[in-house]
Design a protein around this motif. Sequence first.
Motif, PDB file in Angstrom:
ATOM      1  N   GLN A  26     -33.291 -24.663  11.168  1.00 17.54           N
ATOM      2  CA  GLN A  26     -34.071 -25.420  12.149  1.00 17.54           C
ATOM      3  C   GLN A  26     -33.449 -25.382  13.544  1.00 17.54           C
ATOM      4  N   GLN A  27     -32.178 -25.748  13.651  1.00 20.25           N
ATOM      5  CA  GLN A  27     -31.556 -25.809  14.971  1.00 20.25           C
ATOM      6  C   GLN A  27     -31.325 -24.427  15.561  1.00 20.25           C
ATOM      7  N   GLY A  28     -30.868 -23.495  14.750  1.00 19.71           N
ATOM      8  CA  GLY A  28     -30.540 -22.174  15.252  1.00 19.71           C
ATOM      9  C   GLY A  28     -29.210 -22.168  15.992  1.00 19.71           C
ATOM     10  N   LEU A  79     -21.466 -31.984  -8.059  1.00 18.27           N
ATOM     11  CA  LEU A  79     -22.390 -31.535  -9.088  1.00 18.27           C
ATOM     12  C   LEU A  79     -22.395 -32.518 -10.247  1.00 18.27           C
ATOM     13  N   MET A  80     -23.492 -32.546 -10.985  1.00 13.35           N
ATOM     14  CA  MET A  80     -23.570 -33.349 -12.204  1.00 13.35           C
ATOM     15  C   MET A  80     -23.882 -32.437 -13.380  1.00 13.35           C
ATOM     16  N   ARG A  81     -23.348 -32.794 -14.546  1.00 22.15           N
ATOM     17  CA  ARG A  81     -23.562 -32.022 -15.770  1.00 22.15           C
ATOM     18  C   ARG A  81     -24.723 -32.612 -16.574  1.00 22.15           C
ATOM     19  N   GLN A  82     -25.380 -31.721 -17.320  1.00 23.96           N
ATOM     20  CA  GLN A  82     -26.412 -32.175 -18.255  1.00 23.96           C
ATOM     21  C   GLN A  82     -26.445 -31.203 -19.434  1.00 23.96           C
ATOM     22  N   ARG A  83     -26.237 -31.726 -20.629  1.00 20.83           N
ATOM     23  CA  ARG A  83     -26.253 -30.874 -21.815  1.00 20.83           C
ATOM     24  C   ARG A  83     -27.664 -30.752 -22.369  1.00 20.83           C
ATOM     25  N   GLU A  84     -28.039 -29.508 -22.676  1.00 26.09           N
ATOM     26  CA  GLU A  84     -29.315 -29.222 -23.325  1.00 26.09           C
ATOM     27  C   GLU A  84     -28.994 -28.411 -24.577  1.00 26.09           C
ATOM     28  N   GLY A  85     -28.976 -29.079 -25.746  1.00 24.87           N
ATOM     29  CA  GLY A  85     -28.561 -28.396 -26.961  1.00 24.87           C
ATOM     30  C   GLY A  85     -27.097 -27.997 -26.860  1.00 24.87           C
ATOM     31  N   ARG A  86     -26.816 -26.724 -26.986  1.00 28.88           N
ATOM     32  CA  ARG A  86     -25.436 -26.231 -26.908  1.00 28.88           C
ATOM     33  C   ARG A  86     -25.100 -25.691 -25.519  1.00 28.88           C
ATOM     34  N   LYS A  87     -26.036 -25.817 -24.580  1.00 29.90           N
ATOM     35  CA  LYS A  87     -25.832 -25.265 -23.244  1.00 29.90           C
ATOM     36  C   LYS A  87     -25.570 -26.367 -22.229  1.00 29.90           C
ATOM     37  N   MET A  88     -24.773 -26.033 -21.211  1.00 31.38           N
ATOM     38  CA  MET A  88     -24.461 -26.978 -20.144  1.00 31.38           C
ATOM     39  C   MET A  88     -25.167 -26.547 -18.861  1.00 31.38           C
ATOM     40  N   PHE A  89     -25.878 -27.504 -18.276  1.00 30.39           N
ATOM     41  CA  PHE A  89     -26.602 -27.259 -17.030  1.00 30.39           C
ATOM     42  C   PHE A  89     -25.957 -28.092 -15.911  1.00 30.39           C
ATOM     43  N   PHE A  90     -26.142 -27.628 -14.663  1.00 24.11           N
ATOM     44  CA  PHE A  90     -25.537 -28.293 -13.512  1.00 24.11           C
ATOM     45  C   PHE A  90     -26.579 -28.507 -12.424  1.00 24.11           C
ATOM     46  N   GLY A  91     -26.554 -29.721 -11.836  1.00 17.45           N
ATOM     47  CA  GLY A  91     -27.454 -30.046 -10.743  1.00 17.45           C
ATOM     48  C   GLY A  91     -26.714 -30.724  -9.604  1.00 17.45           C
ATOM     49  N   LEU A  92     -27.422 -30.956  -8.517  1.00 17.00           N
ATOM     50  CA  LEU A  92     -26.820 -31.526  -7.316  1.00 17.00           C
ATOM     51  C   LEU A  92     -26.732 -33.046  -7.398  1.00 17.00           C
ATOM     52  N   THR A  93     -25.652 -33.593  -6.880  1.00 19.71           N
ATOM     53  CA  THR A  93     -25.531 -35.034  -6.699  1.00 19.71           C
ATOM     54  C   THR A  93     -26.147 -35.412  -5.351  1.00 19.71           C
ATOM     55  N   PRO A  94     -26.402 -36.696  -5.109  1.00 22.75           N
ATOM     56  CA  PRO A  94     -26.915 -37.114  -3.799  1.00 22.75           C
ATOM     57  C   PRO A  94     -25.999 -36.699  -2.648  1.00 22.75           C
ATOM     58  N   GLN A  95     -24.683 -36.733  -2.857  1.00 26.37           N
ATOM     59  CA  GLN A  95     -23.758 -36.343  -1.791  1.00 26.37           C
ATOM     60  C   GLN A  95     -23.935 -34.870  -1.434  1.00 26.37           C
ATOM     61  N   ALA A  96     -23.971 -34.009  -2.448  1.00 26.62           N
ATOM     62  CA  ALA A  96     -24.134 -32.584  -2.188  1.00 26.62           C
ATOM     63  C   ALA A  96     -25.498 -32.298  -1.575  1.00 26.62           C
ATOM     64  N   THR A  97     -26.523 -33.019  -2.027  1.00 34.25           N
ATOM     65  CA  THR A  97     -27.860 -32.845  -1.452  1.00 34.25           C
ATOM     66  C   THR A  97     -27.852 -33.160   0.037  1.00 34.25           C
ATOM     67  N   ARG A  98     -27.186 -34.266   0.407  1.00 36.11           N
ATOM     68  CA  ARG A  98     -27.115 -34.644   1.822  1.00 36.11           C
ATOM     69  C   ARG A  98     -26.409 -33.563   2.638  1.00 36.11           C
ATOM     70  N   VAL A  99     -25.298 -33.067   2.131  1.00 33.37           N
ATOM     71  CA  VAL A  99     -24.526 -32.056   2.857  1.00 33.37           C
ATOM     72  C   VAL A  99     -25.318 -30.758   2.989  1.00 33.37           C
ATOM     73  N   LEU A 100     -25.979 -30.348   1.911  1.00 33.26           N
ATOM     74  CA  LEU A 100     -26.748 -29.111   1.958  1.00 33.26           C
ATOM     75  C   LEU A 100     -27.981 -29.236   2.849  1.00 33.26           C
ATOM     76  N   GLN A 101     -28.579 -30.415   2.896  1.00 30.04           N
ATOM     77  CA  GLN A 101     -29.695 -30.625   3.809  1.00 30.04           C
ATOM     78  C   GLN A 101     -29.240 -30.514   5.256  1.00 30.04           C
ATOM     79  N   ASP A 102     -28.045 -31.034   5.528  1.00 32.61           N
ATOM     80  CA  ASP A 102     -27.476 -30.905   6.871  1.00 32.61           C
ATOM     81  C   ASP A 102     -27.236 -29.435   7.201  1.00 32.61           C
ATOM     82  N   GLY A 103     -26.648 -28.717   6.256  1.00 33.76           N
ATOM     83  CA  GLY A 103     -26.419 -27.293   6.470  1.00 33.76           C
ATOM     84  C   GLY A 103     -27.707 -26.521   6.643  1.00 33.76           C
TER      85      GLY A 103
END
Length: 286
Positions: free
Chosen positions: A105-107, A75-99
């Motif tokens: 799709q495969q079943g 995950l990656m962090r991103q601050r917006e004002g006083r709040k912290m937001f979290f998004g996917l890194t390329p590694q996590a995106t690849r793993v989740l796409q596989d999942g």
Amino acid sequence: MEDDDILDSQDTRDSSEGPQQRPQSLMLAFFGNHVLEEGDLCVYSGSIIDVLGRVGIGEQAVRSTLTRMVNRGLLMRQREGRKMFFGLTPQATRVLQDGRARIWQQGAVNDDWDGSWTLLAFSLPDSWKRQRHDLRSRLTWSGFGALYSGLWIAPGNVDVAAVVSDLGLASHVKIFHAQADVATDIELMIRDTWDLESIAARYVTFDKRWTAHLDAGSGDDPIGTRLRLVSEWLWTIRTDPRLPARHLPPDWPAHTAQETFRRVADQTARPAHRMAGDLLETARLR
């Protein structure tokens, strides 16, 4: 850290009891359900705490899991004002796409096997315990079973070269694509190579649990229900190499379990999406 570690971060208790849900597996299911298809979306930590609280994960556990996943490059962090937001890194995106491909799709049922097998032979120095563990873990996630100690096999034409290359083991591995001779008893080979009892028990447990949910009605928390559903289904299918259906017992429970999964998934898809729109505070990754 390997893909199977990421996607199976649950206790390996007896299959008949089902998985012991852990924060990281549920966190990844959350991002897979609500962020993956949005691309550059990130979610406010308070929203994540709210949703995971619906499946029994406390605030402190959520916060520590978020920190740990940032440190592991998921995950990656991103601050917006006083709040912290979290998004996917390329590694996590690849793993989740596989999942996602495995789930949607495969079943779980392999009805169209073409008779081919992928074989991978490897020989590693005795001192390479971590490399051996990593390779075996990745092979298991890719559908392989140990035919012999240094010879693994998977049904179909599996593109495993990238896995071997990622681990830096290309010079220690040989990969073949072949078909079995008529003298080979494929059903016996399957029983000797994979623990069919354990795989079947996971499907039976899943089907019983979620059939009971269907019988009880949809409930009023579709976002939590869908989070548990996807996480448990991934735990159920992760050790199943999608063996050819014609060489499995006629009452193989993957068929009914998959039908149950899809029924609950269809039932919760739109309500969970609407609820996510109301609950989640999001921002675009910069």
